[in-house]
Structures are given as C-alpha cells and as structure tokens.
Design a protein around this motif. Structure first.
Motif, PDB file in Angstrom:
ATOM      1  N   ALA A 122       0.847  -1.201   0.000  1.00  0.00           N
ATOM      2  CA  ALA A 122       0.000   0.000   0.000  1.00  0.00           C
ATOM      3  C   ALA A 122       0.883   1.252   0.000  1.00  0.00           C
ATOM      4  N   LEU A 123       1.978   1.204   0.773  1.00  0.00           N
ATOM      5  CA  LEU A 123       2.875   2.364   0.814  1.00  0.00           C
ATOM      6  C   LEU A 123       3.518   2.586  -0.550  1.00  0.00           C
ATOM      7  N   MET A 124       3.883   1.477  -1.199  1.00  0.00           N
ATOM      8  CA  MET A 124       4.522   1.599  -2.511  1.00  0.00           C
ATOM      9  C   MET A 124       3.540   2.161  -3.533  1.00  0.00           C
ATOM     10  N   ALA A 125       2.279   1.690  -3.430  1.00  0.00           N
ATOM     11  CA  ALA A 125       1.264   2.194  -4.374  1.00  0.00           C
ATOM     12  C   ALA A 125       1.025   3.686  -4.143  1.00  0.00           C
ATOM     13  N   ARG A 126       1.047   4.086  -2.881  1.00  0.00           N
ATOM     14  CA  ARG A 126       0.723   5.482  -2.589  1.00  0.00           C
ATOM     15  C   ARG A 126       1.924   6.410  -2.808  1.00  0.00           C
ATOM     16  N   TYR A 127       3.122   5.910  -2.481  1.00  0.00           N
ATOM     17  CA  TYR A 127       4.330   6.742  -2.625  1.00  0.00           C
ATOM     18  C   TYR A 127       5.191   6.128  -3.724  1.00  0.00           C
ATOM     19  N   ASP A 128       6.317   5.532  -3.324  1.00  0.00           N
ATOM     20  CA  ASP A 128       7.160   4.888  -4.334  1.00  0.00           C
ATOM     21  C   ASP A 128       7.952   3.773  -3.666  1.00  0.00           C
ATOM     22  N   ARG A 129       8.742   3.061  -4.465  1.00  0.00           N
ATOM     23  CA  ARG A 129       9.464   1.886  -3.966  1.00  0.00           C
ATOM     24  C   ARG A 129      10.446   2.271  -2.854  1.00  0.00           C
ATOM     25  N   ASP A 130      11.199   3.354  -3.065  1.00  0.00           N
ATOM     26  CA  ASP A 130      12.211   3.747  -2.078  1.00  0.00           C
ATOM     27  C   ASP A 130      11.561   4.076  -0.729  1.00  0.00           C
ATOM     28  N   THR A 131      10.413   4.736  -0.784  1.00  0.00           N
ATOM     29  CA  THR A 131       9.719   5.103   0.461  1.00  0.00           C
ATOM     30  C   THR A 131       9.278   3.842   1.197  1.00  0.00           C
ATOM     31  N   ALA A 132       8.697   2.898   0.439  1.00  0.00           N
ATOM     32  CA  ALA A 132       8.229   1.651   1.068  1.00  0.00           C
ATOM     33  C   ALA A 132       9.413   0.867   1.631  1.00  0.00           C
ATOM     34  N   LEU A 133      10.518   0.828   0.897  1.00  0.00           N
ATOM     35  CA  LEU A 133      11.704   0.099   1.388  1.00  0.00           C
ATOM     36  C   LEU A 133      12.298   0.770   2.623  1.00  0.00           C
ATOM     37  N   HIS A 134      12.263   2.095   2.644  1.00  0.00           N
ATOM     38  CA  HIS A 134      12.765   2.827   3.818  1.00  0.00           C
ATOM     39  C   HIS A 134      11.944   2.471   5.050  1.00  0.00           C
ATOM     40  N   MET A 135      10.630   2.371   4.859  1.00  0.00           N
ATOM     41  CA  MET A 135       9.761   2.011   5.983  1.00  0.00           C
ATOM     42  C   MET A 135      10.030   0.573   6.444  1.00  0.00           C
TER      43      MET A 135
END
Ligand SMILES: Cc1cc2nc3c(=O)[nH]c(=O)nc-3n(C[C@H](O)[C@H](O)[C@H](O)COP(=O)(O)OP(=O)(O)OC[C@H]3O[C@@H](n4cnc5c(N)ncnc54)[C@H](O)[C@@H]3O)c2cc1C
Length: 427
Positions: free
Chosen positions: A81-94
């Motif tokens: 969901a985070l990747m869909a809403r933001y981007d891959r790097d943001t989701a990986l950071h989380m």
C-alpha cells in the motif's frame, strides 16, 4: 471488577524515584517516562549530554507499563500500500525502519543486560480471519520477496497456523521470525534502573504544567520544581492530555482504548496446545485481536472504542472473543484485566519532529510502539544533537492537528462501530 495488570503483579521492583523539588539544570528535559523518554535519555547520556526526565505519574505509568509486549517490525500500513501510494524507495525505507526498531530494542536489552525483560524472539504470526485478509497477507509476503529479495515474512497454510496457535479459526497466516514478546514493565524499569545507576535524574509525580522559553533556555515548571534546559522532548504519546503543555500534540492524535485479559494459570495439557512454538500472534481484523502465552497463562488483547475508563463489558467482550479463538479456554477464569490508550494518527504512522527550535517530540505509535518508541528515543537523541535524521514518512512535516478534534469521542465510537461491522461481515 478488579483492574490489575499481569505485568504489575509480576514485575521486578521499580527503582526508587522521587518527585521534583526545587531548581534543576540539564541539557535536555524529557517529558514522559515511557520507552520514548527513557530511550532518548539513555542515548543522550551516551553522547555525553545531561538528560533529565519528569513524569506526571509513576515510571512507565502510560502505555509502556501496560502493553501486550509484542515486539514486531510491522506498521499498521502494508508495504505494498505504501509503494502504491508513494514509491518503492519510500516503502523500502519504511521496511528497513521497522527492522531497525526491532534491532534497537534487542540492542537495548542486550547492552543493558535486561534479563528480567524476558525478551523471547520466537516469531510473530499474523493470522488471517478470512480469505479476503489472507490475500492481503499474501500480497505483503510477495512484496517482501520481490522488493527485498528476502523471506523475512513467509506465508503458512491454515493447518500449520492451527498447529502453531492451537486455534482452528484462521484461514492461514504470515510468519515473521524476527519478532517476539517481552515483559513490558520490566523492560521499562530495567532501562530506568540503568539510567538512575549512571546518575540520570528521573522524577515521578512531577507533571510538566508550564513550558516557557527564556532566552536560549526552556523552562519546565512542575508542581514543586522547575527545570532549566537547552532543549525539551515531549514523549507523552496517548497520554498527551495530562496537562495543557501538550495540547498541540494531543490534537494530532486519536486515543483508542485497548484492553487485555490474562487467564488464571492453565493446566499443562491445555498450555501444550497453545502457541507451542513460543510465537506471538495477532489477527487481521481492523479491530485487532492478539494473544501470546506468558508463563502458564494466555494473555489476550484487543482494541476498540471501549470508552474513557475500564468497563467490565469491554473485558467480557474480550473473554467472549478469546473463547471463540480458543474454545478450550471457555471455562477458565480471568485473573488479570487492564487497559490503556493507544495513540492513533490519521495516516496510521508514528511521527517525530520539531515544534520549534528547542522543542522535539515523537508520538503516535498506533498500538505498535514497543520497538518503535525505543528506536524513536534514539532518533530524538540524534535530532537534539543537531544530527540530520532521515525519518522518511515518519517525519513530522505532514503531521498536523486534526480538524474538529474536539468531536473525536463520538467520532471514535462511530469509526470503531463501522470497523467492527466490516470485521463482522468479513470485509
Ligand atoms: C493496552 C495496550 C497494548 C499495547 N500493546 C502493544 C504491543 O503488544 N506491542 C507494541 O509494539 N505496542 C503496543 N502498545 C503500544 C505501546 O505500548 C506504546 O506505543 C509505547 O509504550 C509508547 O511509549 P511512550 O513512551 O511513547 O508513551 P507512554 O508509555 O504512554 O508514556 C507517556 C508518559 O508521558 C507522561 N506524561 C504525559 N503528560 C505529561 C506531562 N504533562 N508531564 C509529565 N509527564 C507526562 C505519562 O504519565 C506517561 O507515563 C500497546 C498499548 C496499549 C495501551
């Protein structure tokens, strides 16, 4: 109805602490003696600066002394969901931040030698309450495999969930090995003992009633004392309504009451069927139910709009839920029952940031703060030292007061009722 926590009944004694009287000076004054405040104090002291903690109540009186002790790297928001809403790097950071939080807790326990905290990293099972939820878990497992190339969480079929939990009601699950359980109050008391042993001042029954700025100093006024510091950290989380000094933080949170019950000691043949591998478990309902075995008891917790105070109907409701998950426990008594406030946020994420040049905070753990607040304490230490801390989505930039916050109580009831309804109809 007696309300007492299993943790309070079984904890090591707290270090002897006094209330603040007279004038004190320090580098960083910390408001709140839960994990966030205690961990911040530890790292600030490690960096050669002088922290000082004041708490309005007793040590770990807030969520840190009453939680379920489930240690997990997950957030309430899924990575896909985070990747869909933001981007891959943001989701990986989380994703990495979640694991950094678990590492931070394990490091604290090991470095400070907190054996009383009984940390057991036996793994966490997210158990799907229906096939719709199972698909959500599969999407998480697939995301982890695809984007991290690893298998930090893996799917387990329904029959394996049955063997691992002792419950037949789940459709399957997601096993995360790097997770576990801790004695939450002993964990807090252990960090506090470490602090007081090294001379850090921790004051209880000392509510911050007024915070003012005088030149380059922050002044914190308590009923019988006054602290002058270079900086202040607010670590008040779901209890940011104790005095007016945290009004602006309180308005960013929606406090939800979360309740826990612990059975009487269970006979060996019953215990042998419950979580025999030592995992901790939470289901996938919006109004999450979770459970773990502690010693010879099962503890079972759940979230809901249980109201401002403890209510026997909320505890009865939990007991009924427990009997649905574990019919074998239907005739066993409840020996302990207690509750506390979790601090929900509109984006379901915790946040840390600055209120002004000298004031910092970390709050809003959404019921998943045992490891995360330990990590946030470390980040607050770095932030107050002027270091650049990369918080990603957990930064405070977008974390604003909630409009119409005064109407949150009926709002919480409505939202909780709606979420319970969705859970019941299986969506
Ligand atoms: C019932 C329950 C179960 C939970 N289960 C889990 C779990 O299993 N796993 C998990 O990861 N998380 C869980 N959580 C969440 C977790 O406990 C919290 O995220 C975490 O403890 C937050 O720590 P904290 O130090 O930020 O806040 P707290 O521990 O709540 O501490 C805040 C402190 O601030 C003090 N304070 C407030 N105002 C003032 C003032 N004006 N002056 C001085 N002091 C003040 C309060 O007295 C309090 O001691 C649970 C929470 C609850 C309530």
């Amino acid at each position: 109805m007696t309300v007492q926590s299993l943790w309070a009944a079984t904890a090591q004694p707290a270090p002897a602490l006094q209330s603040l009287e007279g004038e004190r000076q320090c580098d960083v004054v910390i408001i709140g003696a839960g994990y966030t405040g205690l961990s911040a104090a530890r790292h600030i002291a490690d960096s050669g600066r002088e922290p000082l903690i004041v708490d309005a109540n007793t040590l770990a009186w807030g969520a840190s002394g009453r939680n379920g002790g489930v240690v997990s790297p997950k957030f309430r928001v899924g990575f896909s969901a985070l990747m869909a809403r933001y981007d891959r790097d943001t989701a990986l950071h989380m994703y990495r931040t979640g694991y950094a939080a678990v590492d931070s807790l394990v490091e604290t326990v090991e470095t400070l030698g907190l054996t009383d905290a009984s940390l057991h990293m036996g793994g966490h099972i997210a158990a799907a309450h229906n096939v719709h939820a199972l698909a959500g878990l599969e999407s998480t497992a697939n995301w982890i495999k695809r984007e991290t190339g690893g298998a930090s969480s893996v799917m387990i079929p329904a029959d394996q969930v049955r063997e691992m939990t002792g419950s037949t009601i789940f459709a399957g699950g997601l096993l995360t090995p790097k997770a576990g359980g801790i004695h939450p109050l002993n964990y807090a008391r252990g960090i506090a003992r470490h602090l007081t042993d090294r001379g850090v001042k921790v004051f209880i029954n000392s509510a911050a009633q007024r915070v003012t700025h005088e030149g380059d100093r922050v002044i914190v006024q308590t009923p019988q004392g006054r602290v002058s510091a270079r900086q202040v950290i607010y670590a008040t989380n779901g209890y940011s309504d104790q005095t007016r000094v945290t009004d602006s933080l309180h308005r960013r949170l929606i406090p939800f009451r979360s309740a826990i019950i612990a059975t009487e000691p269970l006979p060996a043949h019953v215990l042998a069927t419950l979580m025999p591998g030592g995992q901790v478990c939470g289901d996938t309902k919006r109004m999450l139910r979770w459970f773990r075995v502690v010693g010879d008891r099962l503890i079972f917790g759940g979230r809901g709009a249980f109201g401002k105070n403890d209510s026997s109907s909320a505890f009865d409701d939990l007991q009924r839920s427990m009997a649905v998950v574990f019919p074998i426990l239907r005739d066993y008594k409840i020996a302990y029952r207690w509750s506390g406030l979790v601090a929900m946020t509109l984006d379901y994420l915790p946040h840390a940031g600055k209120l002004d040049e000298r004031s910092y905070y970390a709050i809003g753990y959404n019921g998943g703060g045992v490891a995360m607040s330990t990590w946030m304490g470390k980040q607050l230490s770095a932030m107050t030292a002027g270091e650049n801390v990369e918080l990603g989505l957990l930064a405070g930039d977008t974390f604003k007061p909630i409009p119409l916050h005064a109407f949150r109580a009926p709002g919480v009831r409505l939202a909780a009722g709606w979420q319970q309804f969705l859970d019941v109809i299986g969506r």
